[in-house]
Design a protein around this motif. Structure first.
Motif, PDB file in Angstrom:
ATOM      1  N   GLY A   1       0.820  -1.204   0.000  1.00 47.65           N
ATOM      2  CA  GLY A   1       0.000   0.000   0.000  1.00 47.65           C
ATOM      3  C   GLY A   1       0.855   1.255   0.000  1.00 47.65           C
ATOM      4  O   GLY A   1       2.063   1.213   0.254  1.00 47.65           O
ATOM      5  N   ARG A   2       0.197   2.379  -0.268  1.00 45.40           N
ATOM      6  CA  ARG A   2       0.942   3.628  -0.408  1.00 45.40           C
ATOM      7  C   ARG A   2       0.321   4.772   0.399  1.00 45.40           C
ATOM      8  O   ARG A   2      -0.901   4.821   0.595  1.00 45.40           O
ATOM      9  CB  ARG A   2       1.027   4.041  -1.878  1.00 45.40           C
ATOM     10  N   TYR A   3       1.201   5.660   0.823  1.00 46.11           N
ATOM     11  CA  TYR A   3       0.803   6.927   1.433  1.00 46.11           C
ATOM     12  C   TYR A   3       1.099   8.020   0.418  1.00 46.11           C
ATOM     13  O   TYR A   3       2.204   8.095  -0.133  1.00 46.11           O
ATOM     14  CB  TYR A   3       1.603   7.174   2.708  1.00 46.11           C
TER      15      TYR A   3
ATOM     16  N   LEU B   1       5.378  17.244  -2.221  1.00 45.18           N
ATOM     17  CA  LEU B   1       4.610  16.032  -2.492  1.00 45.18           C
ATOM     18  C   LEU B   1       5.456  14.851  -2.063  1.00 45.18           C
ATOM     19  O   LEU B   1       6.624  14.754  -2.423  1.00 45.18           O
ATOM     20  CB  LEU B   1       4.295  15.931  -3.983  1.00 45.18           C
ATOM     21  N   ILE B   2       4.859  13.965  -1.276  1.00 43.92           N
ATOM     22  CA  ILE B   2       5.580  12.768  -0.860  1.00 43.92           C
ATOM     23  C   ILE B   2       4.689  11.552  -1.079  1.00 43.92           C
ATOM     24  O   ILE B   2       3.498  11.560  -0.763  1.00 43.92           O
ATOM     25  CB  ILE B   2       6.046  12.859   0.610  1.00 43.92           C
ATOM     26  N   GLU B   3       5.289  10.527  -1.663  1.00 51.58           N
ATOM     27  CA  GLU B   3       4.615   9.244  -1.849  1.00 51.58           C
ATOM     28  C   GLU B   3       5.538   8.157  -1.314  1.00 51.58           C
ATOM     29  O   GLU B   3       6.716   8.106  -1.676  1.00 51.58           O
ATOM     30  CB  GLU B   3       4.266   8.990  -3.313  1.00 51.58           C
ATOM     31  N   ALA B   4       4.985   7.316  -0.446  1.00 49.87           N
ATOM     32  CA  ALA B   4       5.789   6.275   0.192  1.00 49.87           C
ATOM     33  C   ALA B   4       5.039   4.950   0.140  1.00 49.87           C
ATOM     34  O   ALA B   4       3.814   4.911   0.270  1.00 49.87           O
ATOM     35  CB  ALA B   4       6.103   6.651   1.632  1.00 49.87           C
ATOM     36  N   SER B   5       5.781   3.894  -0.037  1.00 45.58           N
ATOM     37  CA  SER B   5       5.202   2.555  -0.199  1.00 45.58           C
ATOM     38  C   SER B   5       5.593   1.656   0.973  1.00 45.58           C
ATOM     39  O   SER B   5       6.720   1.731   1.466  1.00 45.58           O
ATOM     40  CB  SER B   5       5.706   1.940  -1.514  1.00 45.58           C
ATOM     41  N   LYS B   6       4.657   0.817   1.404  1.00 47.24           N
ATOM     42  CA  LYS B   6       4.959  -0.168   2.430  1.00 47.24           C
ATOM     43  C   LYS B   6       5.450  -1.441   1.765  1.00 47.24           C
ATOM     44  O   LYS B   6       4.770  -1.999   0.898  1.00 47.24           O
ATOM     45  CB  LYS B   6       3.715  -0.463   3.273  1.00 47.24           C
TER      46      LYS B   6
ATOM     47  N   ARG C   1      11.146  12.552   4.646  1.00 47.34           N
ATOM     48  CA  ARG C   1      11.740  11.338   4.095  1.00 47.34           C
ATOM     49  C   ARG C   1      12.338  10.481   5.210  1.00 47.34           C
ATOM     50  O   ARG C   1      12.106   9.258   5.269  1.00 47.34           O
ATOM     51  CB  ARG C   1      12.822  11.686   3.072  1.00 47.34           C
ATOM     52  N   ALA C   2      13.094  11.109   6.089  1.00 44.43           N
ATOM     53  CA  ALA C   2      13.740  10.362   7.165  1.00 44.43           C
ATOM     54  C   ALA C   2      12.710   9.717   8.082  1.00 44.43           C
ATOM     55  O   ALA C   2      12.874   8.559   8.510  1.00 44.43           O
ATOM     56  CB  ALA C   2      14.652  11.291   7.963  1.00 44.43           C
TER      57      ALA C   2
ATOM     58  N   VAL D   1      10.280   5.697   0.331  1.00 41.19           N
ATOM     59  CA  VAL D   1       9.844   6.914  -0.350  1.00 41.19           C
ATOM     60  C   VAL D   1      10.100   6.755  -1.849  1.00 41.19           C
ATOM     61  O   VAL D   1      11.245   6.560  -2.275  1.00 41.19           O
ATOM     62  CB  VAL D   1      10.576   8.146   0.204  1.00 41.19           C
ATOM     63  N   VAL D   2       9.030   6.817  -2.640  1.00 33.56           N
ATOM     64  CA  VAL D   2       9.145   6.607  -4.082  1.00 33.56           C
ATOM     65  C   VAL D   2       9.054   7.914  -4.856  1.00 33.56           C
ATOM     66  O   VAL D   2       9.398   7.958  -6.050  1.00 33.56           O
ATOM     67  CB  VAL D   2       8.071   5.617  -4.580  1.00 33.56           C
ATOM     68  N   ASP D   3       8.602   8.982  -4.208  1.00 29.65           N
ATOM     69  CA  ASP D   3       8.551  10.284  -4.877  1.00 29.65           C
ATOM     70  C   ASP D   3       8.598  11.379  -3.817  1.00 29.65           C
ATOM     71  O   ASP D   3       7.933  11.272  -2.777  1.00 29.65           O
ATOM     72  CB  ASP D   3       7.259  10.418  -5.701  1.00 29.65           C
ATOM     73  N   LEU D   4       9.391  12.406  -4.072  1.00 28.45           N
ATOM     74  CA  LEU D   4       9.484  13.545  -3.163  1.00 28.45           C
ATOM     75  C   LEU D   4       9.852  14.762  -3.996  1.00 28.45           C
ATOM     76  O   LEU D   4      10.941  14.830  -4.570  1.00 28.45           O
ATOM     77  CB  LEU D   4      10.532  13.300  -2.075  1.00 28.45           C
ATOM     78  N   ARG D   5       8.918  15.743  -4.055  1.00 31.61           N
ATOM     79  CA  ARG D   5       9.117  16.948  -4.851  1.00 31.61           C
ATOM     80  C   ARG D   5       8.684  18.162  -4.049  1.00 31.61           C
ATOM     81  O   ARG D   5       7.756  18.068  -3.253  1.00 31.61           O
ATOM     82  CB  ARG D   5       8.280  16.895  -6.136  1.00 31.61           C
ATOM     83  N   SER D   6       9.324  19.302  -4.279  1.00 30.87           N
ATOM     84  CA  SER D   6       8.928  20.517  -3.574  1.00 30.87           C
ATOM     85  C   SER D   6       8.936  21.703  -4.521  1.00 30.87           C
ATOM     86  O   SER D   6       9.682  21.727  -5.509  1.00 30.87           O
ATOM     87  CB  SER D   6       9.847  20.779  -2.376  1.00 30.87           C
TER      88      SER D   6
END
Length: 257
Positions: free
Chosen positions: A139-141, A248-253, A176-177, A186-191
Motif C-alpha cells: 500500500g501507499r501513502y 509532495l511525498i509518496e511512500a510505499s509499504k 523522508r527520514a 519513499v518513491v517520490d518527493l518533490r517541492s
C-alpha cells in the motif's frame, strides 16, 4: 490596486466570514496563490480509482476527497475539528464514505493493514508509524504537505524573525527520514515555492483566522496596529507578496514476499 473600502469595513467582513472547511472560494478576487505543478487532487483521484480501501487523514471539510471522480468501495476519512466533521459528513456520506471524528494527535482508530491507500492534504503532523501500521503490504501513502518557512513573509511581519527550527521544521528531508524510520520506502518527493498575493487586508485577516497555526492565537484586536499599517502599505504599494512552500511525498509499504 487600491481599494475604495475602509480598513474597518474590510476587517469586519473578514471577521464575519465562516472559516469552516477548506473551501478557499472567499479569497476569489482578493488573494491569489500559485498551485503546485503536480496537481494533487487529480493525482489523488487517479490513485483512489485503483484501490479497494482508502483512508483520508485530516480531511478538513472533505472538499479534496469529495472532488475525486470515483471513491473506492471502502472509503474512510478522519477529522478532528467538530465543525469540519459535520461538513465532511454532509459532503461525503452521500458518496458512501464514512467520516470518523478522530483527534489529530491520537492513534488512528483502525486495525492493522486496513487500507491500500492513505492520503492527506496539508496534515498538521504526519504520524508515520500509524500510517505504516494501517497500510497493507504494497500500500501507499500519498500526501501534499506544507514545506519549510511557508508564508513566512506574513508570519514574520506579525511575529518578527523566527528561529531556524521554526523555519525548517517542515523540511521534506525530515519527512523522508521519518517515513523511512517507520519502514516505508519513499518513491517520490518533490517541492516547489509558490507566489501568493494578498490584495486587501480582509484577505490577510481571513487567511490568519482560517490557517490558525500561522500566527497562533491571532485576533484582530491584538494585532490591530500591525493590520492597519499593512492595510496602508497595500493601499499605497499594491499587494502584499509572500511565498508558500509545498512538497509532495509518496511512500510505499514493502510487501511481505
Amino acid at each position: 490596486m487600491a481599494t475604495t473600502r475602509t480598513f474597518e469595513d474590510l476587517v469586519a467582513e473578514a471577521e464575519a466570514a465562516s472559516v469552516d472547511g477548506w473551501d478557499f472560494s472567499w479569497f476569489e478576487g482578493r488573494a491569489t496563490e500559485e498551485r503546485p505543478s503536480w496537481g494533487y487532487a487529480r493525482a489523488m483521484g487517479e490513485r483512489l480509482a485503483r484501490v479497494s480501501a482508502a483512508l483520508d487523514i485530516q480531511t478538513g471539510g472533505g472538499e479534496v476527497l469529495g472532488s475525486a471522480p470515483r471513491l473506492p468501495p471502502l472509503t474512510v476519512a478522519t477529522e478532528g475539528w467538530p465543525p469540519n466533521v459535520a461538513k465532511a459528513t454532509a459532503l461525503l456520506h452521500p458518496r458512501g464514505a464514512v467520516v470518523v471524528a478522530s483527534p489529530e494527535d491520537a492513534p488512528l482508530p483502525f486495525a492493522d493493514e486496513a487500507f491500500d491507500l492513505v492520503t492527506s492534504r496539508h496534515p498538521v503532523h504526519t504520524y508515520w508509524q500509524e500510517v505504516a501500521r494501517v497500510l497493507r503490504p504494497g500500500g501507499r501513502y500519498f500526501s501534499q504537505q506544507v514545506g519549510p518557512a511557508s508564508v513566512f513573509e506574513l508570519v514574520e511581519y506579525f511575529l518578527g524573525p523566527q528561529p531556524e527550527e521554526a523555519r525548517n521544521g517542515r523540511h521534506p528531508d525530515r519527512a523522508r527520514a521519518a517515513a523511512e524510520a517507520a519502514g516505508l520506502d519513499v518513491v517520490d518527493l518533490r517541492s516547489e515555492r509558490l507566489r501568493i498575493e494578498f490584495h486587501d487586508i480582509g484577505a490577510v485577516v481571513h487567511f490568519l483566522r482560517k490557517v490558525i497555526w500561522m500566527v497562533p492565537g491571532f485576533t484582530v484586536d491584538e494585532y490591530r496596529p500591525q493590520l492597519r499599517a499593512l492595510h496602508e502599505r497595500i493601499e499605497e504599494k499594491g499587494p502584499f507578496v509572500a511565498h508558500s512552500t509545498r512538497f509532495l511525498i509518496e511512500a510505499s509499504k514493502p510487501r511481505n514476499d
